[in-house]
Write an enzyme that holds these catalytic residues in place. Structure first.
Site, mmCIF file in Angstrom:
data_model
loop_
_atom_site.group_PDB
_atom_site.id
_atom_site.type_symbol
_atom_site.label_atom_id
_atom_site.label_comp_id
_atom_site.label_asym_id
_atom_site.label_seq_id
_atom_site.Cartn_x
_atom_site.Cartn_y
_atom_site.Cartn_z
ATOM 1 N N ASN A 11 0.869 -1.181 0.000
ATOM 2 C CA ASN A 11 0.000 0.000 0.000
ATOM 3 C C ASN A 11 0.906 1.232 0.000
ATOM 4 O OD1 ASN A 11 -1.788 2.056 0.545
ATOM 5 N ND2 ASN A 11 -2.273 1.375 2.630
ATOM 6 N N TRP A 12 0.932 1.910 -1.142
ATOM 7 C CA TRP A 12 1.859 3.054 -1.271
ATOM 8 C C TRP A 12 1.309 4.334 -0.649
ATOM 9 C CZ3 TRP A 12 4.051 2.475 -6.991
ATOM 10 C CH2 TRP A 12 4.875 1.337 -7.023
ATOM 11 N N LYS A 13 0.082 4.277 -0.193
ATOM 12 C CA LYS A 13 -0.536 5.445 0.475
ATOM 13 C C LYS A 13 -0.339 6.718 -0.359
ATOM 14 C CE LYS A 13 0.215 3.133 4.842
ATOM 15 N NZ LYS A 13 0.350 3.220 6.283
ATOM 16 N N HIS A 97 -9.164 0.824 5.388
ATOM 17 C CA HIS A 97 -7.849 0.963 6.021
ATOM 18 C C HIS A 97 -8.000 1.828 7.271
ATOM 19 C CE1 HIS A 97 -3.706 2.161 6.726
ATOM 20 N NE2 HIS A 97 -3.377 1.071 6.057
ATOM 21 N N GLU A 99 -6.344 4.174 8.406
ATOM 22 C CA GLU A 99 -6.161 5.618 8.182
ATOM 23 C C GLU A 99 -7.427 6.240 7.598
ATOM 24 O OE1 GLU A 99 -2.528 5.272 5.952
ATOM 25 O OE2 GLU A 99 -1.518 4.605 7.775
ATOM 26 N N GLY A 175 2.776 1.547 10.932
ATOM 27 C CA GLY A 175 3.709 2.666 10.804
ATOM 28 C C GLY A 175 4.424 3.019 12.099
ATOM 29 N N SER A 215 3.807 -2.873 10.262
ATOM 30 C CA SER A 215 5.267 -2.873 10.382
ATOM 31 C C SER A 215 5.909 -4.189 9.934
ATOM 32 C CB SER A 215 5.698 -2.520 11.806
ATOM 33 O OG SER A 215 5.243 -1.227 12.147
ATOM 34 N N GLY A 236 2.876 -1.300 4.330
ATOM 35 C CA GLY A 236 2.921 0.125 4.029
ATOM 36 C C GLY A 236 4.356 0.559 3.770
ATOM 37 N N GLY A 237 5.013 1.065 4.794
ATOM 38 C CA GLY A 237 6.350 1.657 4.671
ATOM 39 C C GLY A 237 7.341 0.815 3.876
HETATM 40 C C1 PEP Z 1 -0.539 -0.289 6.336
HETATM 41 O O1 PEP Z 1 -0.655 0.918 6.228
HETATM 42 O O2 PEP Z 1 -1.403 -1.044 5.862
HETATM 43 C C2 PEP Z 1 0.626 -0.790 7.023
HETATM 44 C C3 PEP Z 1 0.608 -2.020 7.448
HETATM 45 O O3 PEP Z 1 1.655 0.098 7.198
HETATM 46 P P1 PEP Z 1 3.123 -0.257 7.745
HETATM 47 O O4 PEP Z 1 3.580 -1.494 7.036
HETATM 48 O O5 PEP Z 1 3.946 0.950 7.412
HETATM 49 O O6 PEP Z 1 2.975 -0.477 9.221
#
Ligand code: PEP
Length: 253
Positions: A11-13, A97, A99, A175, A215, A236-237
């Site tokens: 997920n590149w957000k 999600h 967020e 995150g 994470s 995500g990250g």
């Molecule tokens: C996400 O936003 O779906 C996510 C899991 O982010 P991260 O991997 O950065 O914790």
């Protein structure tokens, strides 16, 4: 038990302009061409979808939107529909999600409407659920998840589940660098599968993919993926850098 092909989803957000997304997608296509045992998906920003779709053509990497509106069209400034995502080359959409829930007031009821609209349009959905740190500390993890699943998936039929993927993403792990232990993830995933079996039958429960998100990194993915009920990762990250994401895709090596 049904064979569940692992899915590694990025997920590149709100990262990467169109040209940056094209560059990263091109690198990923090369880096993951040999990874035949896993499904791979990326979710760039709306503005990059059609551009990235061209790059992914002929590759095994699937494309997803990060959100959508439940209506097919109309006066909804700033929104996109399921058909628009499909036309841009998406096969999937991420819904609910944390967020979106936290910053944009998304509710289980909205998510349910979006899910039904995606299903009707022929778009597969990744439904995100997860408890906050306070909810976990107060022992409410399972009741929060029950509510999210019951309301988010309300009105679905067993046959719809071929188009649905669940992502368990504890909000406290997104995150933050804090990852659920593989045992914590397994405990929740097994619980979710059990609840799905009760509500929709064993076939649905055995075949639905439940991803873990929060994470996930090259250092912890193998341990998470070794759990019986963890069928993939929503990242995500660590999905933003093609080299790092490719290491996640190659977690078996
Ligand atoms: C996400 O936003 O779906 C996510 C899991 O982010 P991260 O991997 O950065 O914790």
């Amino acid at each position: 038990m049904a064979e569940r092909t692992p899915l590694i989803a990025g997920n590149w957000k709100m990262h990467k302009t169109g040209p940056e997304a094209v560059q990263a997608a091109g690198e990923l296509v090369k880096l993951t061409a040999d990874a035949k045992q896993v499904d791979i998906l990326i979710a760039p920003a709306f503005t990059s979808l059609a551009l990235v779709a061209e790059i992914l053509e002929g590759s095994r990497i699937m494309l997803a939107g990060q959100n959508m509106h439940w209506e097919p069209k109309g006066a909804f400034t700033g929104e996109v529909s399921a058909d628009m995502l499909l036309a841009a080359g998406c096969s999937h959409v991420i819904l609910g999600h944390s967020e979106r829930r936290q910053f944009f007031g998304e509710t289980d009821q909205n998510i349910n409407k979006k899910l039904k609209s995606a299903l009707a349009a022929g778009l597969k959905s990744i439904i995100c659920i997860g408890e906050s740190e306070t909810e976990r500390d107060e022992g409410k993890t399972f009741s929060v998840l029950d509510k999210q699943v019951q309301n988010g998936l309300k009105g679905l039929f067993s046959e719809d589940f071929g188009e649905v993927i669940l992502a368990y993403e504890p909000v406290w792990a997104i995150g933050t660098g804090k990852t659920a232990t593989s045992q914590q993830a397994q405990q929740v995933h097994a619980y979710l599968r059990e609840q799905l079996a009760k509500a929709y039958g064993k076939t649905v429960a055995d075949s639905i993919r439940i991803l873990y998100g929060g994470s996930v990194k090259p250092e912890n993915i193998a341990e998470l993926m070794a759990m019986d009920d963890v069928d993939g990762a929503l990242v995500g990250g660590a999905s933003l850098d093609p080299q790092t994401f490719s290491r996640l895709v190659h977690y078996q090596n």
